[in-house]
Enzyme design. Sequence first.
Site, mmCIF file in Angstrom:
data_model
loop_
_atom_site.group_PDB
_atom_site.id
_atom_site.type_symbol
_atom_site.label_atom_id
_atom_site.label_comp_id
_atom_site.label_asym_id
_atom_site.label_seq_id
_atom_site.Cartn_x
_atom_site.Cartn_y
_atom_site.Cartn_z
ATOM 1 N N CYS A 89 0.942 -1.499 0.307
ATOM 2 C CA CYS A 89 -0.286 -0.233 -0.383
ATOM 3 C C CYS A 89 0.654 1.310 0.052
ATOM 4 O O CYS A 89 0.120 2.172 -0.142
ATOM 5 C CB CYS A 89 -0.802 0.001 1.028
ATOM 6 N N GLN A 149 -5.216 -9.473 5.558
ATOM 7 C CA GLN A 149 -4.875 -7.465 6.055
ATOM 8 C C GLN A 149 -6.640 -7.565 7.241
ATOM 9 O O GLN A 149 -6.161 -6.987 8.326
ATOM 10 C CB GLN A 149 -4.467 -6.351 5.370
ATOM 11 N N GLU A 215 -24.919 10.661 2.904
ATOM 12 C CA GLU A 215 -25.990 9.685 3.521
ATOM 13 C C GLU A 215 -26.032 8.873 4.923
ATOM 14 O O GLU A 215 -26.523 8.908 5.342
ATOM 15 C CB GLU A 215 -26.932 9.542 2.502
ATOM 16 N N SER A 250 -10.930 0.593 4.500
ATOM 17 C CA SER A 250 -10.803 1.398 3.090
ATOM 18 C C SER A 250 -11.578 0.884 2.329
ATOM 19 O O SER A 250 -12.276 0.003 1.484
ATOM 20 C CB SER A 250 -9.993 1.500 2.972
ATOM 21 N N HIS A 351 -9.122 4.198 -1.513
ATOM 22 C CA HIS A 351 -7.731 3.116 -0.877
ATOM 23 C C HIS A 351 -7.234 2.858 -2.294
ATOM 24 O O HIS A 351 -7.374 1.277 -2.742
ATOM 25 C CB HIS A 351 -7.723 2.410 -0.069
ATOM 26 N N CYS A 381 0.917 1.696 6.595
ATOM 27 C CA CYS A 381 0.627 0.368 7.086
ATOM 28 C C CYS A 381 0.389 0.070 5.685
ATOM 29 O O CYS A 381 0.602 0.260 5.048
ATOM 30 C CB CYS A 381 -0.680 -0.189 8.325
#
Length: 396
Positions: A89, A149, A215, A250, A351, A381
């Site tokens: 990432c 993860q 919303e 994410s 992400h 991370c």
Amino acid sequence: MRDAVIVEALRVPTGRRKGALVSEHPADLLAQVLGQLVERTGLEPERVDDVIGGCVGQAGEQSLNVTRHGWLGAGLPESVPATTVDRQCGSSQQAAHFAAQGVLAGVYDITIACGVESMTRVPMMSNVAGANPYGEQMSARYDGGLVHQGISAEIVAQRWGVTREEADEYALRSHQLAAAAADGGHFDDEILPVKVTGADGQVREVRADEGIRRETSLEALAELEPAFYEERVAAAHPGLPWIVTAGNASQISDGAAAALIMERETAERLGFVPRWRFHTFALAGVDPVTMLSGPIPSTRRVLERSGLDIDEMEQIEVNEAFASVVLAWQRELDVDPGRVNPRGGAIALGHPLGASGARLLTTLCHGLEQGGGRYGLQTMCEGGGMANATIIERLG
């Protein structure tokens, strides 16, 4: 003494999975960012020494050096080389580190760091294709312990005492802050409108992030089921709280971002304005089971190396891979929450793996400039138990 400075940092609007950017080949999406970065800055592109890009899913349409393909796809000079790196990432944050470190070392005078990921067209883990990527020795070292993860996020929640209510409250905050930033025009300086062709053949311009859920509410978030619960995993890891949902994690996204990085005297000689400076870099590794706790030691290390205090960081971007990651980080660093992800984060904005490091850098730089802050911190991370940390100094 050489300085590595950022002249401009830009990104495309982040698209939802199967959303507005679905028609864009990732190399073409990156080409739009690189082409517009060159055009907006007035850079003579043949002066660039190297282009370093981040991408996690280096398979299919993102294989064979997607950074080079994006550069050439933008019609930019063939004489300029490019390479693609993978630090999970943090890939494009690492690309920025490599680019800036090359400038500091005297290897480069002008370089571009960037990142791209189309998680719609190249789904997460498609580069693994059912294989064992760890090998026999690593698998034996962590026998029964290697997890994905989502489970790591649950382990982090357990270890730092993050509750479901706290995670959902944090997720709601992310959406609210991102909506306020978008409505206030705070993303306007960093977002490049991109042209996409729809299923109907019509060309449209995308100007805004798609992931912000204006919303949503705590009540709606509370109704979501845990995303990663499995009886087998629960038996192997007793006591996990099972708080992670699609709402406090994410979003799977498509996106790209890029930054023009120069040696300071070179920038000034060529008439560019150095706007931000790379102050300090750091990396950290943790065990690959609790892999998402890496931003804690990486932050401590970058602060120690810089000689600065966490209270001097006026804007902090901690990638919102999962709400539990940021909340655990805050517990350890004891930071004013108002300075952490003040424009929302990956829970709301998305992400797009290989692009996220460059996206966070872009948001951090423009946030410091708009708010008048001097120092900012970025950390995230990374799969396998790693983390990057970067301190940026606003100039001028």
